[in-house]
Design a protein around this motif. Structure first.
Motif, mmCIF file in Angstrom:
data_model
loop_
_atom_site.group_PDB
_atom_site.id
_atom_site.type_symbol
_atom_site.label_atom_id
_atom_site.label_comp_id
_atom_site.label_asym_id
_atom_site.label_seq_id
_atom_site.Cartn_x
_atom_site.Cartn_y
_atom_site.Cartn_z
ATOM 1 N N ILE A 281 0.860 -1.173 0.000
ATOM 2 C CA ILE A 281 0.000 0.000 0.000
ATOM 3 C C ILE A 281 0.899 1.226 0.000
ATOM 4 C CG2 ILE A 281 -1.746 1.295 1.276
ATOM 5 C CD1 ILE A 281 -2.361 -1.409 2.744
ATOM 6 N N ILE A 282 0.667 2.146 -0.924
ATOM 7 C CA ILE A 282 1.378 3.417 -0.922
ATOM 8 C C ILE A 282 0.605 4.383 -0.037
ATOM 9 C CG2 ILE A 282 2.283 5.311 -2.315
ATOM 10 C CD1 ILE A 282 3.641 2.613 -2.774
ATOM 11 N N VAL A 283 1.288 5.004 0.908
ATOM 12 C CA VAL A 283 0.636 5.885 1.873
ATOM 13 C C VAL A 283 0.999 7.337 1.576
ATOM 14 C CG1 VAL A 283 0.327 6.421 4.313
ATOM 15 C CG2 VAL A 283 0.729 4.060 3.595
ATOM 16 N N SER A 284 -0.018 8.169 1.438
ATOM 17 C CA SER A 284 0.136 9.583 1.117
ATOM 18 C C SER A 284 -0.372 10.435 2.278
ATOM 19 C CB SER A 284 -0.656 9.905 -0.158
ATOM 20 O OG SER A 284 -0.269 9.064 -1.215
ATOM 21 N N PRO A 285 -0.187 11.761 2.210
ATOM 22 C CA PRO A 285 -0.686 12.625 3.281
ATOM 23 C C PRO A 285 -2.180 12.461 3.520
ATOM 24 C CG PRO A 285 0.815 13.841 1.873
ATOM 25 C CD PRO A 285 0.580 12.523 1.195
ATOM 26 N N SER A 286 -2.580 12.554 4.782
ATOM 27 C CA SER A 286 -3.972 12.442 5.214
ATOM 28 C C SER A 286 -4.523 11.029 5.033
ATOM 29 C CB SER A 286 -4.873 13.453 4.485
ATOM 30 O OG SER A 286 -4.496 14.769 4.807
ATOM 31 N N LEU B 71 -8.586 10.260 5.353
ATOM 32 C CA LEU B 71 -9.147 11.092 6.395
ATOM 33 C C LEU B 71 -8.950 12.555 6.066
ATOM 34 C CD1 LEU B 71 -7.974 9.379 9.717
ATOM 35 C CD2 LEU B 71 -10.200 9.215 8.614
ATOM 36 N N ALA B 72 -9.981 13.340 6.298
ATOM 37 C CA ALA B 72 -9.822 14.781 6.164
ATOM 38 C C ALA B 72 -8.906 15.263 7.287
ATOM 39 C CB ALA B 72 -11.175 15.471 6.259
ATOM 40 N N TYR B 73 -8.047 16.229 6.975
ATOM 41 C CA TYR B 73 -7.175 16.779 8.011
ATOM 42 C C TYR B 73 -8.028 17.421 9.098
ATOM 43 C CZ TYR B 73 -3.875 19.739 10.442
ATOM 44 O OH TYR B 73 -3.132 20.342 11.423
ATOM 45 N N TYR C 281 -15.887 6.937 12.296
ATOM 46 C CA TYR C 281 -17.046 7.763 11.944
ATOM 47 C C TYR C 281 -16.590 9.186 11.631
ATOM 48 C CZ TYR C 281 -19.242 3.705 14.004
ATOM 49 O OH TYR C 281 -19.601 2.413 14.283
ATOM 50 N N GLU C 282 -15.784 9.287 10.592
ATOM 51 C CA GLU C 282 -15.182 10.547 10.184
ATOM 52 C C GLU C 282 -16.214 11.644 9.970
ATOM 53 O OE1 GLU C 282 -12.731 13.457 8.021
ATOM 54 O OE2 GLU C 282 -12.472 12.097 9.707
ATOM 55 N N ASP C 283 -17.305 11.306 9.295
ATOM 56 C CA ASP C 283 -18.302 12.333 8.959
ATOM 57 C C ASP C 283 -18.986 12.891 10.201
ATOM 58 O OD1 ASP C 283 -19.469 9.831 9.386
ATOM 59 O OD2 ASP C 283 -21.234 10.342 8.191
ATOM 60 N N LYS C 284 -19.098 12.086 11.249
ATOM 61 C CA LYS C 284 -19.743 12.541 12.479
ATOM 62 C C LYS C 284 -18.775 13.327 13.360
ATOM 63 C CE LYS C 284 -22.723 8.467 12.439
ATOM 64 N NZ LYS C 284 -23.885 9.189 11.912
ATOM 65 N N PHE C 285 -17.496 13.007 13.251
ATOM 66 C CA PHE C 285 -16.493 13.659 14.101
ATOM 67 C C PHE C 285 -16.161 15.057 13.637
ATOM 68 C CE2 PHE C 285 -11.969 14.665 14.802
ATOM 69 C CZ PHE C 285 -11.960 14.715 16.198
ATOM 70 N N ASN C 286 -16.043 15.241 12.327
ATOM 71 C CA ASN C 286 -15.559 16.514 11.802
ATOM 72 C C ASN C 286 -16.583 17.610 12.037
ATOM 73 O OD1 ASN C 286 -14.511 18.650 10.214
ATOM 74 N ND2 ASN C 286 -13.435 17.154 8.947
ATOM 75 N N ARG C 287 -16.226 18.561 12.866
ATOM 76 C CA ARG C 287 -17.177 19.610 13.248
ATOM 77 C C ARG C 287 -17.566 20.504 12.089
ATOM 78 N NH1 ARG C 287 -14.505 21.492 19.032
ATOM 79 N NH2 ARG C 287 -14.733 19.492 20.087
ATOM 80 N N LYS D 136 -8.374 24.161 4.064
ATOM 81 C CA LYS D 136 -8.583 24.154 5.509
ATOM 82 C C LYS D 136 -8.841 22.740 6.004
ATOM 83 C CE LYS D 136 -11.434 26.145 9.190
ATOM 84 N NZ LYS D 136 -12.584 27.034 9.511
ATOM 85 N N GLN D 137 -9.599 21.959 5.234
ATOM 86 C CA GLN D 137 -9.960 20.609 5.661
ATOM 87 C C GLN D 137 -8.876 19.580 5.362
ATOM 88 O OE1 GLN D 137 -14.012 19.360 4.977
ATOM 89 N NE2 GLN D 137 -13.366 17.234 4.642
ATOM 90 N N THR D 138 -8.203 19.708 4.231
ATOM 91 C CA THR D 138 -7.245 18.667 3.825
ATOM 92 C C THR D 138 -5.788 19.042 4.049
ATOM 93 O OG1 THR D 138 -7.008 19.463 1.542
ATOM 94 C CG2 THR D 138 -8.843 17.953 2.011
#
Length: 300
Positions: free
Chosen positions: A83-88, A139-141, A181-187, A234-236
């Motif tokens: 797996i190649i891993v990139s930022p975020s 994941l969104a930053y 639960y990324e979508d629920k966490f991100n304010r 701002k998000q990423t």
């Protein structure tokens, strides 16, 4: 893959943070306490710009591992699948699973990582993997997520009182839920910006083979170019075009590893008509040419 195995190292990076909980603390408290026995951290750390970082465990380890890449690039191999891993991006390695991983040679990753165990650890790890693809969710930053990590680390530095151990592992549960639960966490979801950025990323993923301009992305989001670009970065942590290029190079790495496409064919498959421009972009982001990447991938 690194050329000189002699320079590979598990740890010892400038600015690194690392805590390994004593075995006695784990056995005397964490595995017995009604709160911590479900999920508890055994090791936690942060490695910035971890040049020559490398670890190999043919039989795995008894803990589950999570690695969050905040910048740079690296790779993880789980059960011989690379797996190649990139930022975020966030990787989960299940316990007792053969694996190895390392930083990119030219643009080494900066990673937040933790090892964890507990009665619910296997279920949590499986849930993270189920909600992602090939062990690797995007994941969104989020500064809030990083603050959770920092709070855990700061309190562990103060010692291992019962209250501290309960507190940090309850936070860690929250950290894991933010991944699942990324979508629920991100304010930012409250004002709709997260949905806008997520839609833009999906648009990119669904059109890897095409060229999408910044104006087209902003138009799809029904925002001005300036407003869209500000929300996206701002998000990423990256501009929209830079992020799109990361996704293209990520796909290109997979083509280089698993197909026999020529560089020209590969460039067209990721929406770049000029193969020489593609090669320059690949080299700038990955630190090596596409041909050299393919050679190293085969050799590894």
């Amino acid at each position: 893959m690194l050329r000189d195995k002699a320079v590979r190292k598990r740890e010892g990076f400038k600015g690194q943070r690392l805590i390994v909980l004593p075995k006695k603390i784990i056995m005397d408290f964490l595995v017995k306490d009604p709160i911590t026995k479900h999920i508890y951290i055994t090791d936690i750390g942060y490695y910035p710009k971890a040049m020559f970082h490398y670890a190999e465990r043919p039989n795995g380890i008894s803990q589950h591992i999570i690695i969050y890449c905040s910048e740079g690039f690296g790779w993880v191999e789980i059960n011989k699948k690379r797996i190649i891993v990139s930022p975020s991006q966030f990787v989960t390695i299940p316990a007792n699973t053969s694996h190895r991983y390392g930083a990119d040679e030219k643009a080494p990753w900066s990673i937040y990582w933790a090892h964890f165990k507990g009665e619910n650890a296997k279920t949590i790890a499986e849930l993270i993997i189920k909600n992602s693809e090939n062990y690797k969710p995007q994941l969104a930053y989020s500064e809030d997520r990083i603050k959770l990590f920092d709070d855990i680390y700061y309190n562990l530095e103060q010692g291992y009182s019962d209250d501290t151990l309960r507190y940090v592992n309850m936070i860690f549960y929250h950290f894991l839920s933010s991944v699942i639960y990324e979508d629920k966490f991100n304010r930012e979801k409250k004002d709709g910006s997260t949905g806008i950025v997520d839609d833009a990323i999906k648009q990119m993923q669904n059109n890897i083979q095409k060229t999408i301009t910044l104006h087209e992305m902003a138009a799809s989001a029904k925002l001005s170019v300036t407003h869209f670009s500000t929300l996206f970065k701002k998000q990423t942590g990256h501009s929209p075009i830079e992020y799109f290029n990361h996704l293209k190079i990520q796909t290109a790495c997979q083509y280089l590893s698993f197909t026999k496409h020529t560089i020209k064919e590969l460039a067209l498959n990721v929406g770049v008509e000029d193969q020489y421009y593609f090669s320059r972009m690949f080299s700038r982001l990955m630190g090596i040419s596409p041909s050299e990447y393919r050679r190293r991938s085969k050799n590894s």
